[in-house]
Design a protein around this motif. Sequence first.
Motif, PDB file in Angstrom:
ATOM      1  N   SER A  77      -2.719   0.404  -4.381  1.00  0.00           N
ATOM      2  CA  SER A  77      -2.192  -0.851  -3.873  1.00  0.00           C
ATOM      3  C   SER A  77      -1.703  -2.249  -4.587  1.00  0.00           C
ATOM      4  O   SER A  77      -2.093  -2.150  -5.365  1.00  0.00           O
ATOM      5  CB  SER A  77      -3.840  -1.293  -3.489  1.00  0.00           C
ATOM      6  OG  SER A  77      -4.256  -2.171  -4.012  1.00  0.00           O
ATOM      7  N   SER A  78      -0.759  -2.664  -4.149  1.00  0.00           N
ATOM      8  CA  SER A  78      -0.602  -3.854  -4.399  1.00  0.00           C
ATOM      9  C   SER A  78      -1.773  -5.147  -5.728  1.00  0.00           C
ATOM     10  O   SER A  78      -1.057  -5.432  -6.781  1.00  0.00           O
ATOM     11  CB  SER A  78       0.688  -4.824  -3.668  1.00  0.00           C
ATOM     12  OG  SER A  78      -0.120  -5.306  -3.143  1.00  0.00           O
ATOM     13  N   LEU A 137       0.480  -1.119  -0.095  1.00  0.00           N
ATOM     14  CA  LEU A 137       0.165   0.139   0.316  1.00  0.00           C
ATOM     15  C   LEU A 137       0.998   1.027  -0.177  1.00  0.00           C
ATOM     16  O   LEU A 137       1.371   1.205   0.594  1.00  0.00           O
ATOM     17  CB  LEU A 137      -0.660  -0.133   1.092  1.00  0.00           C
ATOM     18  CG  LEU A 137      -2.174   0.966   1.068  1.00  0.00           C
ATOM     19  CD1 LEU A 137      -3.092   0.513   0.990  1.00  0.00           C
ATOM     20  CD2 LEU A 137      -2.601   1.381   2.368  1.00  0.00           C
TER      21      LEU A 137
END
Length: 101
Positions: A39-40, A26
């Motif tokens: 975010s990933s 994040l």
Amino acid sequence: VVAEGLNVTVNGATVPEGRPYLHKGLGVTWPGDWVAVASSLGVRVAWDRHLAVTVTAEPELRGGTWGLCGTYTDDPADDFVRPDGDIAAFAAAFGNAWKVP
């Protein structure tokens, strides 16, 4: 992540304005007057700290989203799908259908 005015917190911890934050996939950055959260998972939300919000999703998520972000299918006919699966006739009805307590 909670952003209110100039204050941004992640899990209750303050993120100082202008200072980037990265933890467990994040990230919070401060491009210009905006605050951006990435975010990933492939989603990025940017907010001008007033009224404007943009949501960007990676192409890998095409057809795999729902809710206020829509279905990401490039088909305007399914842009306003409510939680019950019906299509809202107006943007306000769509937004109100996704309100949570």
